[in-house]
Design a protein around this motif. Structure first.
Motif, mmCIF file in Angstrom:
data_model
loop_
_atom_site.group_PDB
_atom_site.id
_atom_site.type_symbol
_atom_site.label_atom_id
_atom_site.label_comp_id
_atom_site.label_asym_id
_atom_site.label_seq_id
_atom_site.Cartn_x
_atom_site.Cartn_y
_atom_site.Cartn_z
ATOM 1 N N LEU A 93 0.825 -1.208 0.000
ATOM 2 C CA LEU A 93 0.000 0.000 0.000
ATOM 3 C C LEU A 93 0.861 1.262 0.000
ATOM 4 O O LEU A 93 0.502 2.259 -0.634
ATOM 5 N N ILE A 94 1.995 1.220 0.679
ATOM 6 C CA ILE A 94 2.923 2.369 0.633
ATOM 7 C C ILE A 94 3.437 2.530 -0.801
ATOM 8 O O ILE A 94 3.461 3.640 -1.346
ATOM 9 N N GLY A 95 3.837 1.444 -1.419
ATOM 10 C CA GLY A 95 4.307 1.504 -2.807
ATOM 11 C C GLY A 95 3.230 1.985 -3.760
ATOM 12 O O GLY A 95 3.488 2.777 -4.668
ATOM 13 N N TYR A 96 1.999 1.535 -3.552
ATOM 14 C CA TYR A 96 0.880 1.961 -4.390
ATOM 15 C C TYR A 96 0.657 3.461 -4.251
ATOM 16 O O TYR A 96 0.433 4.168 -5.236
ATOM 17 N N GLN A 97 0.694 3.949 -3.030
ATOM 18 C CA GLN A 97 0.462 5.369 -2.792
ATOM 19 C C GLN A 97 1.558 6.217 -3.426
ATOM 20 O O GLN A 97 1.277 7.282 -3.968
ATOM 21 N N ILE A 98 2.793 5.761 -3.376
ATOM 22 C CA ILE A 98 3.911 6.526 -3.945
ATOM 23 C C ILE A 98 3.815 6.595 -5.469
ATOM 24 O O ILE A 98 4.054 7.643 -6.063
ATOM 25 N N THR A 99 3.471 5.492 -6.119
ATOM 26 C CA THR A 99 3.454 5.445 -7.591
ATOM 27 C C THR A 99 2.082 5.731 -8.176
ATOM 28 O O THR A 99 1.902 5.609 -9.383
ATOM 29 N N ARG A 100 1.144 6.094 -7.379
ATOM 30 C CA ARG A 100 -0.224 6.312 -7.854
ATOM 31 C C ARG A 100 -0.244 7.415 -8.909
ATOM 32 O O ARG A 100 0.365 8.450 -8.765
ATOM 33 N N GLY A 101 -0.951 7.163 -9.969
ATOM 34 C CA GLY A 101 -1.074 8.146 -11.039
ATOM 35 C C GLY A 101 -0.406 7.679 -12.313
ATOM 36 O O GLY A 101 -1.073 7.254 -13.241
ATOM 37 N N PRO A 102 0.942 7.710 -12.389
ATOM 38 C CA PRO A 102 1.580 7.344 -13.655
ATOM 39 C C PRO A 102 1.563 5.844 -13.960
ATOM 40 O O PRO A 102 1.851 5.450 -15.081
ATOM 41 N N ARG A 103 1.222 5.037 -13.005
ATOM 42 C CA ARG A 103 1.277 3.578 -13.231
ATOM 43 C C ARG A 103 0.122 2.889 -12.509
ATOM 44 O O ARG A 103 0.318 2.144 -11.559
ATOM 45 N N ASP A 104 -1.098 3.105 -12.955
ATOM 46 C CA ASP A 104 -2.273 2.497 -12.333
ATOM 47 C C ASP A 104 -2.718 1.249 -13.084
ATOM 48 O O ASP A 104 -3.904 1.045 -13.333
ATOM 49 N N PHE A 105 -1.770 0.422 -13.470
ATOM 50 C CA PHE A 105 -2.100 -0.829 -14.149
ATOM 51 C C PHE A 105 -1.040 -1.874 -13.832
ATOM 52 O O PHE A 105 0.052 -1.544 -13.399
#
Length: 190
Positions: free
Chosen positions: A120-132
Motif C-alpha cells: 500500500l505504501i508503494g501503491y500510494q507513492i506510484t499512484r497516477g503514472p502507473r495504475d495498471f
C-alpha cells in the motif's frame, strides 16, 4: 593483484567464438534451434556454435487495472508466502522451543501484514503514472546461428542437406553481407 579470471570474463569466454561466421538467420528461436539440433544429430561439434538473438524489443502486456484493493491483495499473498518460508526455516532450525505450527502461523501472519503495508505504501507513492499491472518480456525479432570459422564449410554442407532452399538463401545473404562489408573497407576511388 589476482590473476584469477572473474565470473564475468569466464562467461564472456564461453559465449565468444574466434572469427565467427554466419550459418543463417531465422525468424524464430525454434528454427535456429532446429538447425543446431540437425548439426548435433549429424555429429557436428556443436560446442563451436552460437545462437544470437538480434533486434531486441520489449513487450509489455497490460493485465489489468491496479487498484488499492488489488495492491493490498498482492502484498498479502506475497507477504504470506515469505512468512511461510521464514516460518519453516525457523521451525527447522529451532527444535528446542517447540513452537512448531504456532510459530509458522505467526510468521505467516506477520509476513502478510508486512506485505499489505509495504504494497500500500508503494501503491500510494506510484499512484497516477502507473495504475495498471503488466508483464514484460524482451524478445528477439531474429536469431542468427554463428559458427567458429574452422567449421563453417562443414556446417553449411550439413545444413544444405537439411533444407537446400534455405541454405541457398542463407549463402546468398552471407555473400551479400560480405560484399557490403568489403565495400565499406575499401578506400574511395578518385
Amino acid at each position: 593483484m589476482s590473476t584469477q579470471p572473474t565470473a564475468l570474463s569466464r562467461s564472456r569466454a564461453v559465449l565468444a567464438l574466434e572469427y565467427p561466421m554466419s550459418l543463417g538467420r531465422y525468424d524464430t528461436y525454434e528454427k535456429a534451434q532446429r538447425a543446431v539440433d540437425y548439426l548435433s544429430d549429424h555429429e557436428f561439434p556443436v560446442q563451436n556454435v552460437l545462437i544470437v538473438g538480434t533486434d531486441l524489443k520489449q513487450l509489455e502486456r497490460v493485465t489489468g487495472r491496479l487498484t488499492r484493493a488489488r495492491a493490498a491483495l498482492g502484498g498479502l499473498i506475497s507477504g504470506a508466502w515469505l512468512g511461510l518460508f521464514v516460518g519453516f526455516i525457523f521451525a527447522l532450525l529451532d527444535s528446542q522451543s517447540g513452537a512448531g505450527l504456532s510459530g509458522i502461523l505467526a510468521t505467516v501472519a506477520f509476513g502478510a501484514l508486512f506485505g499489505v503495508v509495504w504494497s500500500l505504501i508503494g501503491y500510494q507513492i506510484t499512484r497516477g503514472p502507473r495504475d495498471f499491472t503488466s508483464v514484460m518480456q524482451v524478445v528477439a525479432t531474429q536469431y542468427e546461428v554463428l559458427v567458429e570459422h574452422k567449421f563453417a564449410v562443414q556446417a553449411r554442407e550439413l545444413l544444405t542437406q537439411m533444407d537446400p532452399m534455405a541454405a541457398a538463401q542463407a549463402q546468398a545473404q552471407a555473400n551479400l553481407d560480405a560484399a557490403r562489408q568489403q565495400q565499406g573497407h575499401q578506400p574511395p576511388t578518385a
